[in-house]
Write a protein that holds these residues in place. Sequence first.
Motif, PDB file in Angstrom:
ATOM      1  N   ILE A  50       0.867  -1.197   0.000  1.00 58.85           N
ATOM      2  CA  ILE A  50       0.000   0.000   0.000  1.00 58.85           C
ATOM      3  C   ILE A  50       0.897   1.238   0.000  1.00 58.85           C
ATOM      4  N   ARG A  51       0.610   2.185  -0.868  1.00 59.02           N
ATOM      5  CA  ARG A  51       1.364   3.442  -0.884  1.00 59.02           C
ATOM      6  C   ARG A  51       0.508   4.573  -0.317  1.00 59.02           C
ATOM      7  N   ARG A  52       1.192   5.560   0.245  1.00 57.49           N
ATOM      8  CA  ARG A  52       0.469   6.686   0.850  1.00 57.49           C
ATOM      9  C   ARG A  52       0.288   7.787  -0.192  1.00 57.49           C
ATOM     10  N   PHE A  53      -0.947   8.217  -0.392  1.00 57.80           N
ATOM     11  CA  PHE A  53      -1.211   9.276  -1.379  1.00 57.80           C
ATOM     12  C   PHE A  53      -0.841  10.624  -0.764  1.00 57.80           C
ATOM     13  N   PRO A  54      -0.022  11.441  -1.447  1.00 55.95           N
ATOM     14  CA  PRO A  54       0.347  12.740  -0.868  1.00 55.95           C
ATOM     15  C   PRO A  54      -0.864  13.657  -0.776  1.00 55.95           C
ATOM     16  N   LEU A  55      -0.812  14.588   0.160  1.00 57.53           N
ATOM     17  CA  LEU A  55      -1.964  15.489   0.338  1.00 57.53           C
ATOM     18  C   LEU A  55      -2.206  16.303  -0.920  1.00 57.53           C
ATOM     19  N   PRO A  56      -3.430  16.325  -1.423  1.00 56.86           N
ATOM     20  CA  PRO A  56      -3.704  17.199  -2.564  1.00 56.86           C
ATOM     21  C   PRO A  56      -3.841  18.644  -2.083  1.00 56.86           C
ATOM     22  N   GLN A  57      -4.035  19.551  -3.022  1.00 54.29           N
ATOM     23  CA  GLN A  57      -4.188  20.969  -2.642  1.00 54.29           C
ATOM     24  C   GLN A  57      -5.506  21.202  -1.907  1.00 54.29           C
ATOM     25  N   ARG A  58      -6.541  20.501  -2.362  1.00 55.35           N
ATOM     26  CA  ARG A  58      -7.879  20.669  -1.785  1.00 55.35           C
ATOM     27  C   ARG A  58      -8.517  19.313  -1.527  1.00 55.35           C
ATOM     28  N   ALA A  62      -1.473   8.453  -9.423  1.00 53.18           N
ATOM     29  CA  ALA A  62      -1.040   7.081  -9.175  1.00 53.18           C
ATOM     30  C   ALA A  62      -0.807   6.299 -10.451  1.00 53.18           C
ATOM     31  N   SER A  63      -1.514   6.652 -11.513  1.00 55.56           N
ATOM     32  CA  SER A  63      -1.495   5.722 -12.621  1.00 55.56           C
ATOM     33  C   SER A  63      -1.709   6.362 -13.982  1.00 55.56           C
ATOM     34  N   GLY A  64      -2.902   6.827 -14.217  1.00 59.05           N
ATOM     35  CA  GLY A  64      -3.284   7.212 -15.585  1.00 59.05           C
ATOM     36  C   GLY A  64      -3.822   5.986 -16.307  1.00 59.05           C
ATOM     37  N   PHE A  65      -4.231   6.199 -17.567  1.00 60.68           N
ATOM     38  CA  PHE A  65      -4.872   5.109 -18.312  1.00 60.68           C
ATOM     39  C   PHE A  65      -4.015   4.636 -19.488  1.00 60.68           C
ATOM     40  N   ASP A  66      -4.097   3.337 -19.725  1.00 64.43           N
ATOM     41  CA  ASP A  66      -3.492   2.761 -20.937  1.00 64.43           C
ATOM     42  C   ASP A  66      -4.392   3.016 -22.129  1.00 64.43           C
ATOM     43  N   VAL A  67      -5.693   2.815 -21.895  1.00 63.03           N
ATOM     44  CA  VAL A  67      -6.702   3.034 -22.939  1.00 63.03           C
ATOM     45  C   VAL A  67      -7.862   3.786 -22.302  1.00 63.03           C
ATOM     46  N   THR A  68      -8.707   4.355 -23.106  1.00 65.53           N
ATOM     47  CA  THR A  68      -9.876   5.055 -22.550  1.00 65.53           C
ATOM     48  C   THR A  68     -10.789   4.019 -21.903  1.00 65.53           C
ATOM     49  N   PRO A  69     -11.126   4.220 -20.625  1.00 66.63           N
ATOM     50  CA  PRO A  69     -11.974   3.221 -19.964  1.00 66.63           C
ATOM     51  C   PRO A  69     -13.386   3.182 -20.550  1.00 66.63           C
ATOM     52  N   ALA A  70     -13.935   1.981 -20.620  1.00 66.66           N
ATOM     53  CA  ALA A  70     -15.311   1.836 -21.095  1.00 66.66           C
ATOM     54  C   ALA A  70     -16.291   1.997 -19.935  1.00 66.66           C
ATOM     55  N   THR A  88      -2.999   1.986 -15.905  1.00 63.67           N
ATOM     56  CA  THR A  88      -1.596   1.694 -16.228  1.00 63.67           C
ATOM     57  C   THR A  88      -0.868   1.041 -15.055  1.00 63.67           C
ATOM     58  N   HIS A  89      -1.044   1.586 -13.838  1.00 64.18           N
ATOM     59  CA  HIS A  89      -0.337   1.035 -12.670  1.00 64.18           C
ATOM     60  C   HIS A  89      -1.349   0.700 -11.566  1.00 64.18           C
ATOM     61  N   PRO A  90      -1.982  -0.449 -11.640  1.00 63.01           N
ATOM     62  CA  PRO A  90      -2.922  -0.805 -10.575  1.00 63.01           C
ATOM     63  C   PRO A  90      -2.179  -0.946  -9.243  1.00 63.01           C
ATOM     64  N   GLY A  91      -2.893  -0.760  -8.142  1.00 63.75           N
ATOM     65  CA  GLY A  91      -2.271  -0.891  -6.827  1.00 63.75           C
ATOM     66  C   GLY A  91      -3.205  -0.404  -5.743  1.00 63.75           C
ATOM     67  N   ASN A  92      -2.687  -0.342  -4.522  1.00 64.23           N
ATOM     68  CA  ASN A  92      -3.492   0.110  -3.384  1.00 64.23           C
ATOM     69  C   ASN A  92      -2.860   1.347  -2.764  1.00 64.23           C
TER      70      ASN A  92
END
Length: 489
Positions: A24-32, A316-324, A296-300
């Motif tokens: 599991i990775r820790r998501f950094p604080l966003p601006q809002r 965290a990731s972005g997409f390889d293809v446009t999700p359906a 692109t990069h699945p994970g927790n």
Amino acid sequence: MFRKSLRGGVHPTAHKALSNTSPIRRFPLPQRLHISMQQHLGTPATPVVRVGDQVLKGQLIGASQGHISAPVHAPTSGRITAIAEHTAPHPSGLPVLVVTLECDGRDQWQDTLVVADPYKLAPEEVCVRVGAAGIVGLGGATFPAAVKLGLSLKTGVDTLILNGGECEPYLTCDDRLMRESATDVIQGALLMQHAVQARQVFIGIEDNKPEALQIMQTAAAGTGIEVRAVPSRYPMGSEKQLVQQLTGKELPAMSRAADSGLLVHNVATARAVYQAIVEGRPLISRVVTLSGGAVTHPGNWEVPLGTLASELMNHASGFDVTPARLIMGGPMMGIQLPNLHVPIIKGTSGILALTSEEIQQKQPEPCVRCATCVRSCPMGLQPLEMAAAIRSGNVKAAASLGLHDCVGCGACSYICPSSIPLVHLFNYAKGELAAQTRARQKMENTRVLAQRREERLERQAREREALMAARRAEAARKAAAQAAEEQAS
Ligand code: SF4
Ligand code: SF4
């Protein structure tokens, strides 16, 4: 060990390996952060902050309302910049009140209430602290945990069951949590056991998670908690299936686990209880699985509540293809999202972005009466008959066929060779029945109010009449007394 033969269930492709291999990775604080006041089942919380207020991490920003509700806390320190309606990932699809917090980057905690020996707390006090920490069922149900614990303590519970099944495809947040925070989960389970005074505790983990099973068994050694493997079959995570596997008890139709002296909670909820009672930390973040063929990069990720799903995905990731298809939760019972501009809430176990191959959308065809749906139903229902009744507009007939027992698991829809969206029909019919019940309730309330008004008016008329009679009697008495006085003089 109990291991009753399971009724129904299906074996959808698990897709767990996409996301369960890295920590599991820790998501950094966003601006809002956009913190929803409706992150639980029940009445939404009410903001107790105003625009411009400075808040500290862990500070109460939304107070619970009524019996079934949960408070909401600031996931970090910063300034409140807006309180307004916003689309949030809630099954109703309606906008909910959201508090926007501009993070100041200091992540400064408020003073926390740390307890040296939590077992010295009275069970009632543990329930109160769980309630104050805003903990809800983190398996997705989001029912306020303190309400469940308090009721269980009152009515008496023999067995506490922790659900580590995580039977929905793609989701691995509980798997990783058990592997990485097993001691916290076990400590949380012991605190819940103390809170409800349960005699025994079982933890059920699907046998497709051997690492989590072994780590949890090691962490539970010597505590009296039994960690058991249960078969990997969807929907093993449903309360009735898990109870049956772990205790041999079959919950009667239209009943809850509590009616049979059982309390079921999710493993992540247990960890939240540990953090609340021992560390004084309210529920302000959770582990979220990012997965699906388009990712692109699945994970927790451990994510502060209120983070936009789009920010999480972009970072965290972005997409390889446009999700359906975008889903919050699992593909079987999750909520389909129109886009990712929704905040992560307490019930967000996963954000899935699926490809068109993964969703295999087919046009529904006529029912061939193969009865596969009947064999797949874990509740022993007749999905094809219920669907036929609903399609003919007779939701009451569907109810008499057991619609209320349908847990909405979607196993029947998944297995149907004609691709009939059975579970959607059932969800629609449940909504119709609920609307009919509400309408009946409204009519009944109106009738009772009208009857009370009638009774009040009659009572007031009687009281007025009695008053007038008393006045007339008094006047007659005075007149008689005066006449007698005059006669005497
Ligand atoms: S599985 Fe589908 S086609 Fe078969 S009986 Fe059920 S609804 Fe009909
Ligand atoms: S969605 Fe309902 S009817 Fe279909 S399998 Fe699940 S419990 Fe049975």
